[in-house]
Design a protein around this motif. Sequence first.
Motif, PDB file in Angstrom:
ATOM      1  N   PRO A   1     -54.200  -2.847  31.004  1.00 59.55           N
ATOM      2  CA  PRO A   1     -54.723  -3.990  30.337  1.00 59.55           C
ATOM      3  C   PRO A   1     -53.466  -4.727  29.656  1.00 59.55           C
ATOM      4  O   PRO A   1     -52.849  -3.926  29.399  1.00 59.55           O
ATOM      5  N   LEU A   2     -53.949  -5.986  29.373  1.00 57.15           N
ATOM      6  CA  LEU A   2     -52.796  -6.691  28.693  1.00 57.15           C
ATOM      7  C   LEU A   2     -52.634  -6.042  27.424  1.00 57.15           C
ATOM      8  O   LEU A   2     -51.459  -6.021  26.907  1.00 57.15           O
ATOM      9  N   ALA A   3     -53.613  -5.900  26.421  1.00 57.68           N
ATOM     10  CA  ALA A   3     -53.400  -5.085  25.006  1.00 57.68           C
ATOM     11  C   ALA A   3     -52.523  -3.920  25.221  1.00 57.68           C
ATOM     12  O   ALA A   3     -51.611  -3.782  24.454  1.00 57.68           O
ATOM     13  N   GLN A   4     -52.940  -2.960  26.294  1.00 59.88           N
ATOM     14  CA  GLN A   4     -51.980  -1.874  26.316  1.00 59.88           C
ATOM     15  C   GLN A   4     -50.555  -2.035  26.834  1.00 59.88           C
ATOM     16  O   GLN A   4     -49.593  -1.443  26.197  1.00 59.88           O
ATOM     17  N   SER A   5     -50.590  -3.067  27.731  1.00 60.78           N
ATOM     18  CA  SER A   5     -49.119  -3.503  28.079  1.00 60.78           C
ATOM     19  C   SER A   5     -48.257  -4.164  26.939  1.00 60.78           C
ATOM     20  O   SER A   5     -47.058  -4.023  27.006  1.00 60.78           O
ATOM     21  N   PHE A   6     -48.800  -4.994  26.176  1.00 56.73           N
ATOM     22  CA  PHE A   6     -48.079  -5.595  24.980  1.00 56.73           C
ATOM     23  C   PHE A   6     -47.899  -4.519  24.013  1.00 56.73           C
ATOM     24  O   PHE A   6     -46.624  -4.401  23.656  1.00 56.73           O
ATOM     25  N   PHE A   7     -48.789  -3.647  23.877  1.00 52.67           N
ATOM     26  CA  PHE A   7     -48.391  -2.685  22.800  1.00 52.67           C
ATOM     27  C   PHE A   7     -47.248  -1.477  23.564  1.00 52.67           C
ATOM     28  O   PHE A   7     -46.205  -1.322  22.751  1.00 52.67           O
ATOM     29  N   TYR A   8     -47.313  -1.246  24.692  1.00 53.15           N
ATOM     30  CA  TYR A   8     -46.170  -0.435  25.255  1.00 53.15           C
ATOM     31  C   TYR A   8     -44.700  -1.300  25.372  1.00 53.15           C
ATOM     32  O   TYR A   8     -43.793  -0.698  25.272  1.00 53.15           O
TER      33      TYR A   8
END
Length: 123
Positions: free
Chosen positions: A78-85
């Motif tokens: 998901p975008l949120a997880q990708s951004f966090f990573y």
Amino acid sequence: RGGGEGTGVDDNRRKRTQLSRKNKNARIKIYNNSTDKDSSSTIQKSRRRMRMYLACIAIVLLWITTGTIFYAKFNNWPLAQSFFYAVDAGMSIGFCTDVVETRIGSRAFTIVFILLGASSVGG
């Protein structure tokens, strides 16, 4: 005192007064010109500084966005997880997250991503 002597003194006073007014006006003009140059160079410096800050912000945003989009597409996150990573790995923060890269292509990208981030963000 005669009439001719008094007018000579008055003429001299008048001339001195006119000269001092001219000098004062010349000094004012010089001061105004110098302050105009100073203020315009200050404005130019602040504009250059603002452009530099905006360029830095744009580079960081582009870098984080690239990482986010890559991780979202390549790892199906998901975008949120990708951004966090992207922020976590890119800034080498290492929050010991449960997110694990399983593909070699993603790991290779992360190495390049970290090196680019360290050089662009770190200076």
